[in-house]
Write an enzyme that holds these catalytic residues in place. Structure first.
Site, PDB file in Angstrom:
ATOM      1  N   LYS A  99      -3.481  20.817   2.917  1.00  0.00           N
ATOM      2  CA  LYS A  99      -4.030  19.696   2.363  1.00  0.00           C
ATOM      3  C   LYS A  99      -3.245  18.355   2.833  1.00  0.00           C
ATOM      4  O   LYS A  99      -3.819  17.369   3.000  1.00  0.00           O
ATOM      5  CB  LYS A  99      -3.697  19.812   0.682  1.00  0.00           C
ATOM      6  CG  LYS A  99      -4.477  20.914  -0.020  1.00  0.00           C
ATOM      7  CD  LYS A  99      -4.135  20.913  -1.704  1.00  0.00           C
ATOM      8  CE  LYS A  99      -5.326  21.886  -2.272  1.00  0.00           C
ATOM      9  NZ  LYS A  99      -4.651  22.235  -3.518  1.00  0.00           N
ATOM     10  N   SER A 148      -6.363  22.561  -8.875  1.00  0.00           N
ATOM     11  CA  SER A 148      -5.386  21.816  -7.800  1.00  0.00           C
ATOM     12  C   SER A 148      -5.624  20.424  -8.246  1.00  0.00           C
ATOM     13  O   SER A 148      -4.936  19.471  -7.678  1.00  0.00           O
ATOM     14  CB  SER A 148      -5.274  22.166  -6.620  1.00  0.00           C
ATOM     15  OG  SER A 148      -6.707  22.266  -5.974  1.00  0.00           O
TER      16      SER A 148
END
Length: 806
Positions: free
Chosen positions: A697, A654
């Protein structure tokens, strides 16, 4: 450009409480027990319906998905209307004592049979002694005794009379019968007188004495025969008398169980055993001897052999549904227990204990697959039982080869049980791949869904499910606004705004915590604020590590910049998981570039802190650079990438988009805005792909920015494919609404680099070249410069080497 600036509405999927027709869940009728598991329940219904061998079930689903409760409730509802299975008993095998017999009875009849046998033996303990005390038996017994005595006396008298006729005297002593010569007055001749007789006469007497001693010996031998005959007559008399006493009592049982051949055969053996051991009943009321070994050395002196071991009895209607919490070999197949007396272990068929397979015979047995596999011999024993379709009780010591003594070997019982294993999907696939017998024994796969689609119909079903949970757990009812908030939380737990999580145990915990808070505040209904408080407090309990990490950022120990711009430095985003707590944290990623041989060094991989997926992402970057820039010459680059202040393992791809942007910034010598963070994986074609944990996040970077003060420039760049996964917390949505924080969705690396640098990314024109003032143009120009520098270096190096040779 395909950059999207997202609104607060796109950052959250709201559930409108006005869509519900109730005020609280107490008003909801027709509770729903099962939602979103149609495929799994169809498989369960098929699996329990088909009765062919091998069609047992394996239920796949994550822990907490409600797989146990849903499957057990579903099977319970089906089992109520099914046929009640038979009762099973173990009884003594009088022909082979170490092989107890298994008897089958109609449901509920096993206990009745046990009582009947108990009453039979108890009655015989009184009846048999009374029959043997009657005059008819005693007179016949006395007649046998008298007849024997008469025959014995007749034998002795015959020998004695013959001896007297031949002048031989008969002397009876304690040592027995003696023969000697008789004088003329009829008395035994003394030794002196006998020795004074002529030789011829003495020899005559000696011959007669020897003759009658032989006849006496023959008579004694015949007496032994007569005694044996009398004893046999006595035993026959006992059997006949015992038969008369037993038959009229046991005959009723013969007639009752006439159609059950194994039972009538057992009753016949009981009758024969009683007649063979009638003395046990005659002495049943005598006081026991004070010998502690009587019970061990002489088990026939007791009446245990006539007892009935009722192994399984079914009083309730329907098929049994058994959940085995501890699936050891003994708990599944049963065990044979022992008594310890005077240091000696002994066992008996009455000490045979049932297992869960016996309890579930004719019904359903539910087992946790993980627990089953952790128990020695349990899984292999279960497979053997399913293959043979019989339940065999054996000591574990025999399986280990540690027992060589004679032990009980109970007759196996036919098995008609549907076994349901419940476990993680990984466990199912591993067993399917590595156990060749697994697929033939567990042919039905019931795969539980993790989520379900969020639409109007399912929203109403979810509300009904919440009503069922609050009612079944005796919790306060939920206000409709609270129901809406729980549904929104279900979407966040699902990680998709278009889905609802089916992780039921987590929501049961949430409802129970909310119920506690509501009762603490003396509320009658669980409101939306209480649900919010329960969610917040539950998260706070697991946020200690997150707070300490953020504290390090706030104090400058961990370097994270949220303003300004820097070349070759970017804010990546990662997710950390500790137990049930997951939170996002920004990570400073830096890149350094210089001329080289085309090698891209991932420092995390070099020091073995990078996982396989992270290393794959870095290799994709290298492939992207080679395919996108200076395509006509070798890539003359030496670059390094590192997660700064990362002291643990790093995995996942990611951060590959962030790494690529940092690398391009370093090559183009263009600074990256530090007020932005980015997440997303990248393909070889430069596409930004979806990642997991997007909400955590974003919130992790937002918390850092909010602590330092929101200035309206900060934000996060995410893959456009992740927009559907956004379910952000309220404080983030409020900041987005106030234009104090921003979210951007991008499809390509070019979109991301334009946001991060404020410059055009650039595309190749008709001349197959990038615009010189674009980021891509600057990158390619730098790479060409690296190639020229290396070429010039090589020429100078070769020239220097030639001069040295001269």
């Amino acid at each position: 450009m395909t950059i999207r600036s997202l609104s607060s509405q796109e950052a959250y999927h709201y559930c409108n409480p006005d869509n519900f027709t109730f005020e609280t869940t107490a008003e909801v009728d027709g509770f729903t027990k099962f939602i979103g598991q149609e495929r799994a329940l169809e498989a369960v219904d098929f699996g329990i319906g088909i009765r062919h061998q091998g069609f047992n079930l394996f239920v796949l689903g994550p822990e907490g998905s409600g797989r146990h409760s849903v499957v057990q409730t579903f099977i319970n509802d089906k089992a109520v209307s099914e046929q009640t299975p038979s009762d099973w008993c173990y009884v003594q095998n009088f022909k082979h004592n170490h092989c107890p017999l298994a008897l089958e009875f109609e449901p509920g009849k096993g206990f009745i049979f046990k009582q009947e046998i108990y009453e039979l033996i108890d009655m015989l303990k009184t009846t048999i002694p009374s029959v043997f005390e009657e005059e008819s038996y005693q007179s016949r017994k006395y007649a046998i005794k008298e007849r024997l005595q008469q025959e014995i006396d007749s034998l002795y008298r015959s020998v004695e009379e013959k001896a007297k006729e031949d002048g031989i005297a008969v002397i009876k002593t304690e040592q027995g019968i003696l023969f000697t010569a008789r004088s003329k007055d009829g008395t035994p001749m003394k030794v002196e007188a006998f020795m004074a007789l002529p030789q011829e006469e003495r020899e005559k007497f000696e011959g007669l004495i020897e003759k009658y001693q032989q006849e006496l010996q023959q008579a004694i031998n015949h007496v032994s025969v007569l005694k044996r005959e009398a004893e046999e007559q006595g035993r026959t008399l006992k059997k006949e008398t015992a038969h008369l006493a037993v038959f009229h009592i046991i005959n009723a049982l013969y007639m009752k169980y006439e159609g059950n051949e194994p039972v009538t055969s057992y009753l016949k053996s009981v009758e024969e055993e009683i007649m063979e051991n009638v003395d046990d009943f005659l002495h049943a009321h005598e006081p026991e001897k004070a010998n502690p070994f009587i019970g061990i050395l002489s088990p026939a002196a007791t009446f245990h052999q006539y007892e009935v071991n009722l192994l399984v009895s079914h009083e309730d209607e329907g098929a049994p549904v058994v959940y085995e919490d501890l699936p050891t070999y003994q708990n599944l197949h049963g065990r044979i227990e022992h008594h310890a007396r005077m240091g000696v272990l002994s066992t008996h068929f009455t000490l045979i204990q049932k297992g869960s397979l016996h309890q579930a015979n004719g019904g359903y047995l539910i087992i946790d697959a993980g627990r089953l596999l952790r128990q020695p011999f349990a899984y292999e024993g279960l497979k053997r039982t399913l293959r043979s379709q019989t339940i065999r009780i054996e000591p574990v010591e025999r399986l280990l080869g540690l027992m060589s003594t004679v032990v009980l070997e109970p007759e196996p019982i036919p098995l008609q049980t549907k076994v349901v294993l419940i476990g993680e999907p990984l466990l199912y696939y591993l067993l399917n791949a590595y156990d060749p017998e697994f697929q033939s024994l567990f042919k039905v796969q019931a795969d539980f869904e993790h989520t379900m689609v969020w639409n109007d119909e399912n929203q109403q079903l979810y509300a009904s499910l919440l009503a069922h949970l609050t009612s079944s757990k005796e919790l306060l009812p939920l206000h409709r606004q609270a129901v809406a908030r729980v549904i929104e939380q279900a979407a966040r737990e699902a990680g998709d705004r278009e889905k609802l999580s089916l992780h039921l145990s987590g929501f049961v915990d949430l409802l129970q915590e909310a119920d506690y808070l509501a009762r603490k505040d003396k509320k009658d209904v669980i409101g939306v604020e209480i649900i919010k408080t329960a969610i917040t407090t539950a998260k706070r309990r697991g946020d200690r590590v997150k707070d300490r990490i953020q504290e390090g950022v706030h104090e400058g120990v961990r370097h994270i910049e949220t303003s300004g711009s820097k070349v070759g430095q970017i804010n990546g985003l990662s997710v950390m998981g500790l137990g049930n707590s997951y939170f996002g944290m920004p990570t400073r990623i830096t890149a350094q570039t210089r001329p080289g041989d085309g090698k891209l060094i991932d420092i995390e991989r070099e020091v073995k802190l990078g996982g396989a997926l992270h290393s794959k992402g870095v290799l994709i970057l290298q492939a992207y650079l080679s395919a996108c820039y200076v395509r006509t010459i070798p890539l003359s680059l030496h670059a390094s990438l590192v997660f700064e202040q990362s002291y643990g393992g790093v995995d996942g791809d990611s951060a590959s988009c962030a790494e690529l942007c940092a690398l391009l910034s370093s090559l183009a010598e263009v600074p990256i805005k530090q007020n932005l963070a980015i997440t997303g994986s990248v393909s070889q074609l430069g596409e930004v792909q979806a990642i997991g944990g997007v909400n955590e996040k974003i919130e992790g970077f937002f918390d850092i920015c909010r602590h330092r003060g929101l200035n309206g420039d900060q934000g996060v760049i995410i893959p456009a494919a992740n927009i559907r996964h956004l379910m952000l917390k309220e404080s983030v949505r409020e900041a987005i609404e106030a234009k104090q924080f921003h979210l951007y969705g991008v499809d390509t690396v070019n979109d991301a680099i334009e946001l991060l640098t404020g410059l055009q990314a650039g595309t190749r024109g008709e001349d197959d070249a990038f615009a010189k003032d674009s980021v891509n143009g600057l990158v390619e120009e730098r790479l060409y410069r690296f190639a020229r520098d290396i070429q010039e270096f090589k020429k100078e190096n070769e020239k220097s080497q030639d001069e040295d040779k001269v």
